[in-house]
Scaffold this motif. Structure first.
Motif, short mmCIF file in Angstrom:
data_model
loop_
_atom_site.label_atom_id
_atom_site.label_comp_id
_atom_site.label_asym_id
_atom_site.label_seq_id
_atom_site.Cartn_x
_atom_site.Cartn_y
_atom_site.Cartn_z
N ARG A 158 -39.47 -39.30 -45.09
CA ARG A 158 -40.30 -39.04 -46.25
C ARG A 158 -40.41 -40.32 -47.07
NH1 ARG A 158 -40.04 -35.40 -43.25
NH2 ARG A 158 -39.61 -33.20 -43.67
N ASP A 218 -41.88 -39.48 -52.79
CA ASP A 218 -42.27 -38.09 -52.57
C ASP A 218 -41.08 -37.18 -52.31
OD1 ASP A 218 -44.94 -38.68 -52.86
OD2 ASP A 218 -45.29 -39.00 -50.72
N SER A 219 -39.89 -37.74 -52.19
CA SER A 219 -38.72 -36.93 -51.85
C SER A 219 -38.32 -36.03 -53.01
CB SER A 219 -37.54 -37.84 -51.48
OG SER A 219 -36.38 -37.08 -51.24
N SER A 227 -33.95 -35.18 -46.91
CA SER A 227 -34.65 -34.08 -46.24
C SER A 227 -34.34 -34.00 -44.76
CB SER A 227 -36.16 -34.24 -46.43
OG SER A 227 -36.59 -35.47 -45.90
N PRO A 278 -49.14 -35.18 -51.66
CA PRO A 278 -48.28 -35.16 -50.47
C PRO A 278 -49.03 -35.46 -49.20
CG PRO A 278 -48.80 -32.92 -51.15
CD PRO A 278 -49.39 -33.82 -52.19
N GLU A 305 -40.39 -27.51 -47.20
CA GLU A 305 -40.91 -28.34 -48.30
C GLU A 305 -42.28 -27.80 -48.66
OE1 GLU A 305 -40.27 -32.65 -47.85
OE2 GLU A 305 -39.13 -32.14 -46.05
N ARG A 342 -47.36 -35.59 -38.58
CA ARG A 342 -46.04 -35.62 -39.22
C ARG A 342 -45.00 -34.83 -38.45
NH1 ARG A 342 -46.65 -33.50 -45.16
NH2 ARG A 342 -44.61 -34.49 -45.34
#
Length: 718
Positions: free
Chosen positions: A97, A101-102, A93, A52, A427, A341
């Motif tokens: 993303r 990776d979702s 999400s 991630p 997450e 992020r």
């Protein structure tokens, strides 16, 4: 209680912002990802690592080519832009993303795919999407997803709600493809992030933004079919868009004109099956980004449309029907990014949908109808996305939504309500040794001015078992409050002999949804997927036969006890021999109204899809799209008088109970669309030709789709 909840969430968001500014150790590099998922897609196909912390940024991406020369596509990567495999998504999400990776399974229809299908509107794009069924109605087309009607699917434009449901359904033909960059689809309950109306899932339309210093595109097409079905007028489409971008601002403007005659599946009667239409649409967006951290985004979309058709009744009456629609949506956002992020954002929108409906009886004015409907909605969202540390990404926010309906069809001419909400999601990367395990818990609390508080939790998980094998699962709650029409509708149809009434005692529909899917990529060019789902809905709202007088049959909405939809989807995507891509899908959907112990109306048990694409040397492109739909049950006593059910069934309601309880099946059918395109001048110009419904399969009552239709046109990009 609700005010305490909002204050607590606001303080939480404010605390995150202050804490990050004081303690963040990473300085912004001014190269943030683009808004609404517009981050550039890496040029090389990446292997899913499950890490991630691997960030997608512009230092690792391919910037749009300078000047006007289109980007060359390598021989080994001809389908890079078709599947959006390594792109950014935002719907699952509510933040940016990477698709792989979702934790929430998200299907993406890219701009390249939209163009290669030859679709003119959203309905035509979704026609052969796995697990989705598009059906026509008198106002255009509507969607079914996971066995649930359009009223259970939330439609967004750039992540924000749109107004304008006609008989509880969003007309897909409203959304023209010239301004669509991509479409993101999340199946299953998403109420923990988006609140009401997302029981069946979310369809998010991401609009185009300027990616080059200058961009000009023009497209025109013409089409027609047999004269007995279409007449001689034909369909004309002309669209254009222009975009500019520099270090300070990016802007894109578009406009279009579309016109078509009606189509008629039964020329023996004066009635038409599909409406004639003429629409003009225009809009644009602008993004200011002076320092790489702070962004101001605005957007406007406007559609003016006139539709016309002819209705005929068993009594001999003939009616000319017209709908004039004005559809306006304004969007705005302020975004501040910090760290790698993290983002704080304020977003809002205002939407107005106006519809003028007229029914004019020929040679008489006894049954004439004139109605004006105005629907307004506004929404404001304050949201923070903050990476607490590498294993926790928090999304939290507050939202306010209001809607108002003014129409002659309501017992009370005007209806208004508000809804306020707070939501939070984490997450969480639980494990990263050997395999990667993500867990995403979330909860949302809505306070509706009519129906009080509703709490909708959800938990999703994603396990990267290996770099080639991924498992996802989710469990969530959802709710849908009754619409104003369901609460207060009062509608009489003396020409047929029935009355439809709303019910102000209705309760919100509630759902429990379970999804699980497995995705396996044994080779770089081949992906297999398998998913299962189940939706349990309580207090399902349906029309039922109430009373019967000598003149009218009366129907009223009621909450029935319970219903479910469940099923399985299997898909395969393979690229072969450099130039070919094939997608195969199968969907089995089992539905049941547990009150009457029979399947829900209009749902097919089996459905298959196929999409075959060829990107050949010399600028040749070919697309073949197919859908096979099994027979569907219809019952006259469960006719819900919405856009999805043929009005031809209504006159059966006055028959005997034994006749009314009989099931009628719509015939199975196969939809086949083909398109061929040839590009010239390094891809700047292309000619295309296509045929929709090549097999010419349709059914007047249960499948009134457009007969075989031919079209061709020209597209130029500078």
């Amino acid at each position: 209680m609700s005010s305490q909840l909002f204050r607590s969430t606001f303080y939480l968001c404010f605390f995150f912002l202050i804490w990050s500014n004081l303690h963040s150790q990473s300085k912004p590099n001014g190269k943030q990802s683009k808004p609404n998922g517009k981050t550039e897609i890496p040029t090389q196909t990446q292997t899913t690592t499950g890490d991630p912390n691997v960030e997608t940024n512009q230092a690792e991406s391919t910037n749009p080519p300078e000047g006007n020369k289109p980007e060359e596509v390598s021989e080994d990567d001809r389908f890079k832009d078709l599947d959006h495999k390594n792109g950014i998504v935002v719907t699952g999400s509510r933040g940016e993303r990477r698709l792989k990776d979702s934790a929430v399974a998200t299907e993406v229809i890219s701009r390249k795919r939209i163009e290669q299908t030859g679709a003119r509107n959203l309905g035509e794009v979704l026609d052969t999407q796995l697990g989705i069924n598009v059906t026509p109605f008198f106002g255009g087309s509507q969607v079914q997803m996971l066995g649930l009607d359009s009223k259970y699917v939330l439609f967004l434009v750039d992540g924000q709600r749109v107004a304008g449901r006609l008989n509880n359904t969003i007309d897909l033909t409203r959304f023209k493809v010239q301004n669509i960059e991509r479409i993101e689809i999340v199946k299953g309950s998403s109420s923990s992030l988006y609140g009401a109306d997302a029981i069946g899932g979310v369809i998010n339309i991401i609009t185009k933004q300027a990616e080059k210093p200058e961009h000009y595109q023009f497209r025109t097409s013409y089409g027609n079919g047999r004269q007995m079905n279409f007449g001689s007028q034909g369909e004309k489409n002309m669209i254009a868009d222009v975009g500019f971008k520099n270090d300070f601002v990016a802007t894109n403007f578009f406009g279009g004109f579309n016109q078509s005659a009606a189509y008629d599946l039964d020329p023996k009667t004066p009635a038409t099956t599909g409406n004639s239409f003429q629409d003009n649409n225009l809009g644009g967006n602008m993004t200011f980004n002076p320092d790489g951290q702070f962004k101001v985004k605005t957007g406007i979309n406007y559609l003016n449309r006139n539709q016309a058709g002819v209705d005929s009744r068993a009594t001999g009456g003939v009616f000319d029907r017209t709908n004039m629609t004005n559809d306006f949506l304004a969007l705005g956002a302020l975004e501040y990014t910090y760290g790698k992020r993290n983002m704080v954002s304020l977003r809002g929108n205002f939407s107005r949908w106006e519809n003028h409906y007229k029914l004019d009886q020929r040679n008489s004015n006894e049954l004439d109808v004139k109605e004006i409907t105005n629907e307004f909605s506004s929404q404001g969202v304050a949201q923070i996305d903050h990476e607490v540390h590498k294993d926790h990404m928090i999304t939290a926010g507050v939202e306010s939504f209001s809607e108002e309906l003014q129409t002659d069809r309501l017992a009370r001419r005007n209806a208004y309500r508000t809804r306020r909400a707070a939501f939070i999601q984490d997450e969480w990367v639980i494990w990263r040794q050997g395999f990667v395990w993500r867990l995403v818990p979330g909860v949302r609390h809505d306070v509706d001015s009519q129906f009080g508080g509703q709490t909708t939790p959800k938990i999703a998980t994603k396990i990267d078992i290996t770099s080639d094998l991924v498992f996802r699962a989710s469990y969530g709650k959802g709710f849908r409050p009754p619409s104003f029409r369901e609460l207060y509708l009062r509608f009489e149809n003396p020409g047929v002999g029935y009355t439809v009434e709303g019910n102000d005692k209705l309760r919100p529909e509630k759902s429990t949804t379970v999804n699980a899917d497995l995705e396996y990529t044994p080779f770089k060019f081949w992906t297999l997927s398998l998913s299962v789902f189940r939706n349990d809905i309580t207090d399902l709202i349906q029309y039922s036969f109430g009373t019967r007088t000598s003149e009218f049959a009366t129907f009223q909405l009621k909450n029935v006890q319970r219903a479910y939809t469940r099923g399985v989807e299997a898909g395969s995507r393979v690229r072969f021999l450099k130039y070919f891509a094939l997608e195969l899908g199968y969907n089995q959907t089992d539905t049941r109204d547990l009150t009457t112990d029979r399947p829900l109306e209009g749902r097919a048990l089996h459905q298959g899809t196929m999409n075959f694409f060829v990107n050949a040397p010399g600028g040749w492109e070919f697309a073949l799209r197919a859908k096979r739909l099994d027979k569907r049950p219809f019952y006259s006593t469960t006719n819900d008088f919405t856009a999805g059910t043929s009005t031809a069934l209504i006159d059966q309601q006055t028959r005997t109970p034994e006749e009314n309880n009989k099931v009628v099946y719509g015939k199975p059918f196969t939809l086949l669309n083909v398109r061929l395109e040839k590009k010239f001048f390094e891809g700047r110009m292309s000619l295309f030709f296509g045929v929709d419904n090549l097999l010419d399969q349709y059914e007047l009552t249960y499948n009134p789709i457009r007969p075989r239709f031919y079209y061709g046109g020209l597209q130029a990009t500078f």
